[in-house]
Design a protein around this motif. Structure first.
Motif, PDB file in Angstrom:
ATOM      1  N   GLY A   1      -9.658   6.682   1.223  1.00  0.00           N
ATOM      2  CA  GLY A   1      -8.515   7.523   0.922  1.00  0.00           C
ATOM      3  C   GLY A   1      -8.053   8.368   2.083  1.00  0.00           C
ATOM      4  O   GLY A   1      -7.428   9.420   1.884  1.00  0.00           O
ATOM      5  N   ARG A   2      -8.308   7.935   3.326  1.00  0.00           N
ATOM      6  CA  ARG A   2      -7.931   8.697   4.511  1.00  0.00           C
ATOM      7  C   ARG A   2      -6.894   7.920   5.312  1.00  0.00           C
ATOM      8  O   ARG A   2      -6.966   6.692   5.436  1.00  0.00           O
ATOM      9  N   TYR A   3      -5.940   8.643   5.882  1.00  0.00           N
ATOM     10  CA  TYR A   3      -4.828   8.030   6.602  1.00  0.00           C
ATOM     11  C   TYR A   3      -5.298   7.163   7.767  1.00  0.00           C
ATOM     12  O   TYR A   3      -6.194   7.529   8.531  1.00  0.00           O
TER      13      TYR A   3
ATOM     14  N   SER B   1      -5.886  13.006  -6.005  1.00  0.00           N
ATOM     15  CA  SER B   1      -6.621  11.775  -5.772  1.00  0.00           C
ATOM     16  C   SER B   1      -7.414  11.954  -4.485  1.00  0.00           C
ATOM     17  O   SER B   1      -7.302  12.991  -3.811  1.00  0.00           O
TER      18      SER B   1
ATOM     19  N   SER C   1      -8.471  -1.251   0.795  1.00  0.00           N
ATOM     20  CA  SER C   1      -8.284  -0.589  -0.502  1.00  0.00           C
ATOM     21  C   SER C   1      -7.148  -1.200  -1.309  1.00  0.00           C
ATOM     22  O   SER C   1      -7.136  -1.102  -2.532  1.00  0.00           O
TER      23      SER C   1
ATOM     24  N   GLU D   1      -6.689  10.491  -1.749  1.00  0.00           N
ATOM     25  CA  GLU D   1      -5.645  10.597  -0.728  1.00  0.00           C
ATOM     26  C   GLU D   1      -5.032  11.987  -0.670  1.00  0.00           C
ATOM     27  O   GLU D   1      -4.583  12.434   0.379  1.00  0.00           O
ATOM     28  N   LYS D   2      -5.004  12.654  -1.806  1.00  0.00           N
ATOM     29  CA  LYS D   2      -4.405  13.990  -1.832  1.00  0.00           C
ATOM     30  C   LYS D   2      -5.423  15.088  -1.545  1.00  0.00           C
ATOM     31  O   LYS D   2      -5.113  16.270  -1.652  1.00  0.00           O
TER      32      LYS D   2
ATOM     33  N   HIS E   1       0.863  -1.185   0.000  1.00  0.00           N
ATOM     34  CA  HIS E   1       0.000   0.000   0.000  1.00  0.00           C
ATOM     35  C   HIS E   1       0.901   1.237   0.000  1.00  0.00           C
ATOM     36  O   HIS E   1       1.634   1.468   0.958  1.00  0.00           O
TER      37      HIS E   1
ATOM     38  N   SER F   1       0.179   4.499   0.251  1.00  0.00           N
ATOM     39  CA  SER F   1      -0.193   5.730   0.957  1.00  0.00           C
ATOM     40  C   SER F   1      -0.725   5.549   2.366  1.00  0.00           C
ATOM     41  O   SER F   1      -1.080   6.534   3.015  1.00  0.00           O
TER      42      SER F   1
ATOM     43  N   GLN G   1      -6.082  -0.614   5.962  1.00  0.00           N
ATOM     44  CA  GLN G   1      -5.449  -0.312   4.683  1.00  0.00           C
ATOM     45  C   GLN G   1      -5.749  -1.391   3.638  1.00  0.00           C
ATOM     46  O   GLN G   1      -5.901  -1.101   2.450  1.00  0.00           O
TER      47      GLN G   1
ATOM     48  N   TRP H   1      -2.848  11.739   3.439  1.00  0.00           N
ATOM     49  CA  TRP H   1      -1.911  10.637   3.689  1.00  0.00           C
ATOM     50  C   TRP H   1      -0.556  11.240   4.057  1.00  0.00           C
ATOM     51  O   TRP H   1      -0.269  12.403   3.721  1.00  0.00           O
TER      52      TRP H   1
ATOM     53  N   THR I   1      -3.643   4.471   3.520  1.00  0.00           N
ATOM     54  CA  THR I   1      -4.989   5.014   3.639  1.00  0.00           C
ATOM     55  C   THR I   1      -6.016   3.894   3.574  1.00  0.00           C
ATOM     56  O   THR I   1      -5.739   2.788   3.098  1.00  0.00           O
TER      57      THR I   1
END
Length: 731
Positions: free
Chosen positions: A401-403, A493, A413, A495-496, A393, A395, A410, A560, A397
């Protein structure tokens, strides 16, 4: 040699290039007797006329002709070729540079076969005669000048010619008998230039003459000096005329490009450039997704250009890997079908004299490549660009898409095909053998030590920090009385923070808050109109965009823990106020910076809205003077790492390099060529993916994309293609 050659240089513009050209001709002694004919085609630059007259007076074998009015390239060279009915001619552009015994080698090649009518040398800018990239122009390879590169061509391709459908007019040798039978260039049809040499070569071929590439000569060609503003229009016009006069012309050229019969002479020179280089050769292994990893390799290659030759190996779709002889997109490359061609890869790397390996990523790499350090008996480094080594993985997340530090969350995803223990046991085998495990932030080291204690971690920020520190002072451009302009940059994304940006912008719009949210870049899906989108940008154009947008604060929306962030580096250079999340590399890189805030990464949209409103009031009251950034942070022990310590003083002693085998190399080149042809087409699944992406741009598609969970969209995308979207768009 009894042959006499007229070197004809038509002149219009480009004074400095002309000076270099003429100096290179007279400073390259030849056994061949030649006359240098300079024809001033009514240049509008009086300095050029003065230079030509002075030059002609200083050299006995130089004749100067001056057109009373501008005739154009075709009529001008016709005038020069008509001055003798015995001399062979070389048409030489005024923006070229020659070296060594270049003319003697052209003459020698012509004398090997009386049916050779025209010869063209290799050049950096000569379409089908280009080096190092076929049909692509490029600057001179770094650390090489015209004389040294031409000498290498003379050494490894001595006496070799390759038939081509047409010569290239930047430097074209024409046998007098061929000229007599074929006739002069067609000034009526081709006017001021472009296409006339192609027409001549096809007329000559119709009479039984050969047009050849002289493989042991290299001539530098700057390109487009005199009429660069008219070039595109002239080329298009010339192509239409050539199609009318020679219906098979484009078919022959396309066939030549497909077969590429000069690939072996080019490859010989390319490999010999590596073998004779005194710089250390480092093979960088990476994924094919681009981004910061790709940028780091290019940056590192440029940063250490004086000391390192970079080769790059990356996986390709459908298996195998591409080995590029350089870190730029323009670098030539060879395809290896793996693991079948692994022995050939080993042989080539030994042949090239590679002395060090650097793994930047293993995503998509055939596992046989993990054996390169052992099989080549070479040291290697690993750089941790993301968290892939922990559990596949990148990132850390969850499905939204969240940390999350929870590896089980994790996996929702990025599910593993094997158990976590098996995955980490496999990765550990590579990580433990690395001489150095390089991390671009302390956060990364802390995270990896949870799973891989005892590795030889080395903390070092990327070379751009070494280059730009100390970073500029910070200045707030906001003076109040208008909405605060918040700028977000990059390809967003989940995550971003694409969804976070949209939610905050919508909340601000609903409450009529004096805030503007701008995205310079693009998101993984269309965003609401509350976000003002400006599209993708290039790094070179970023200062211009900032000048046009006039942002007040830059917001890093990442959800992330970014390991470094080149986008942050770009914004540090801008001197703008910044707000960044409290995870990843941001807090340590932004220590002590004025007008800079570290905020909780998981703020709700309402909290972010309140935060920006508070900072709007604060920035309106700030001093207008720039505030210096004192006590700028730098990782302890990582200062000047890439400049002074990345390439160790001692490397394994290289044995004498084996000789190159043409048959082996030709077979390798053929396989690479075939593989590139297969890779140039979209598969059925890729075409379906592109269709779905196009549908998503519509109103219904936007609604559907918001209803379908992100992890489901990701799984569908990966099932259809693992290539980055930008690569599919290029096809």
């Amino acid at each position: 040699m009894s042959r006499v050659v007229d070197i004809i240089v038509p002149v219009y513009g480009g004074r400095e290039a002309l000076r270099r050209c003429l100096a290179s001709v007279v400073n390259s002694p030849q056994q061949t007797r030649y006359r240098l004919l300079l024809i001033n085609d009514a240049s509008p630059d009086p300095g050029i006329g003065e230079d030509l007259r002075r030059f002609a007076e200083e050299h006995n074998h130089v004749e100067l002709l001056e057109n009373e009015e501008n005739l154009g390239f075709v009529a001008t060279v016709n005038r020069g070729m008509a001055l003798s009915d015995e001399h062979d001619v070389v048409l030489l552009n005024s923006d070229t540079e020659v070296a060594n015994d270049w003319l003697d080698r052209l003459v020698n090649a012509a004398e090997r076969d009386p049916k050779i009518g025209t010869l063209t040398p290799f050049s950096n800018n000569a379409t089908i005669c280009s080096f190092p990239r076929f049909c692509q122009s490029s600057p001179l390879p770094r650390q090489w000048n015209v004389a040294s590169l031409d000498a290498l061509f003379r050494q490894v391709n001595a006496g070799e010619v390759v038939d081509i459908p047409t010569g290239v007019g930047f430097c074209q040798y024409i046998r007098r008998q061929c000229l007599e039978e074929t006739g002069l260039f067609d000034v009526e049809r081709f006017g001021r230039g472009y296409g006339e040499e192609n027409d001549f070569c096809r007329r000559a071929a119709g009479l039984g003459w050969r047009n050849v590439l002289c493989c042991d000569v290299f001539v530098f060609h700057e390109g487009g000096v005199s009429f660069s503003h008219e070039q595109a229009e002239r080329i298009a016009h010339a192509q239409e005329i050539l199609q009318q006069l020679h219906p098979d012309y484009h078919v022959l050229v396309e066939q030549h490009i497909r077969e590429d019969p000069a690939r072996l002479p080019r490859a010989r020179v390319l490999l010999e450039m590596l073998r004779t280089s005194r710089r250390k050769k480092v093979l960088h292994l990476t994924h094919h997704l681009g981004g910061g990893t790709k940028k780091h390799i290019r940056e590192l290659s440029a940063w250490l250009a004086e000391d390192m030759d970079a080769l790059v190996m990356r996986p390709v779709e459908d298996g195998g890997a591409m080995l590029s002889f350089g870190a730029t997109d323009a670098a030539p490359g060879l395809f290896f079908s793996l693991p079948q061609m692994y022995p050939q890869l080993l042989e080539l790397l030994r042949l090239a004299g590679v002395s060090r390996l650097h793994f930047h990523h293993t995503l998509g790499l055939e596992t046989c490549l993990w054996g390169l350090p052992h099989d080549l008996q070479l040291p290697f480094d690993i750089t941790l660009h993301d968290y892939y080594f922990i559990n596949a993985h990148p990132s850390q997340t969850d499905a939204k898409g969240r940390y999350t530090p929870d590896l089980d969350a994790q996996r929702s995803s990025y599910p593993l095909a094997v158990s976590l223990k098996e995955w980490q046991d496999n990765q550990r085998q590579l990580l433990q053998r690395a001489q150095r495990v390089i991390a671009p932030s302390a956060w990364v080291v802390r995270e990896f030590r949870r799973y891989y204690p005892g590795l030889n971690y080395l903390l070092a920020w990327h070379p751009d920090s070494e280059e730009h520190m100390p970073w500029p002072a910070v200045e707030s451009p906001y003076r109040g009385g208008r909405p605060l302009r918040v700028l977000v940059l990059g390809a967003l994304s989940p995550e971003k923070g694409a969804d976070t940006l949209e939610a905050v912008a919508i909340a601000a719009q609903k409450k009529a808050a004096p805030l503007e949210f701008h995205l310079l870049g693009y998101a993984y899906r269309p965003l609401a109109e509350a976000v003002i989108e400006h599209g993708a940008y290039s790094e070179e154009a970023l200062p211009r965009h900032l000048q046009e947008l006039q942002p007040d604060i830059v917001w890093f929306t990442a959800l992330w823990p970014e390991t470094y962030s080149y986008t942050l580096s770009e914004m540090l250079l801008s001197g703008l106020p910044i707000v960044a999340p409290d995870i990843g590399a941001f807090p340590e890189r932004l220590q002590n910076r004025p007008l800079t805030w570290i905020a909780p990464w998981n703020y709700s949209p309402e909290q972010w809205l309140q935060w920006f409103m508070q900072k709007r009031s604060l920035l309106a009251q700030q001093d207008t003077r720039a505030q210096p950034w004192r006590n700028q942070p730098m990782p302890r022990g990582g200062e000047k790492f890439y400049r002074e310590h990345y390439l160790p003083e001692t490397e394994p002693v290289q044995q004498a390099l084996p000789a190159m085998d043409d048959a082996w190399l030709e077979n390798l080149l053929l396989q690479s060529r075939q593989a590139e042809g297969r890779r140039g087409r979209l598969s059925r699944k890729e075409r379906l993916l592109m269709h779905l992406l196009a549908l998503r741009q519509g109103r219904v598609g936007r609604l559907v994309s918001r209803l379908v969970p992100v992890n489901v969209q990701r799984k569908l995308k990966r099932k259809l293609s693992r290539k980055p979207i930008h690569e599919l768009h290029r096809k």
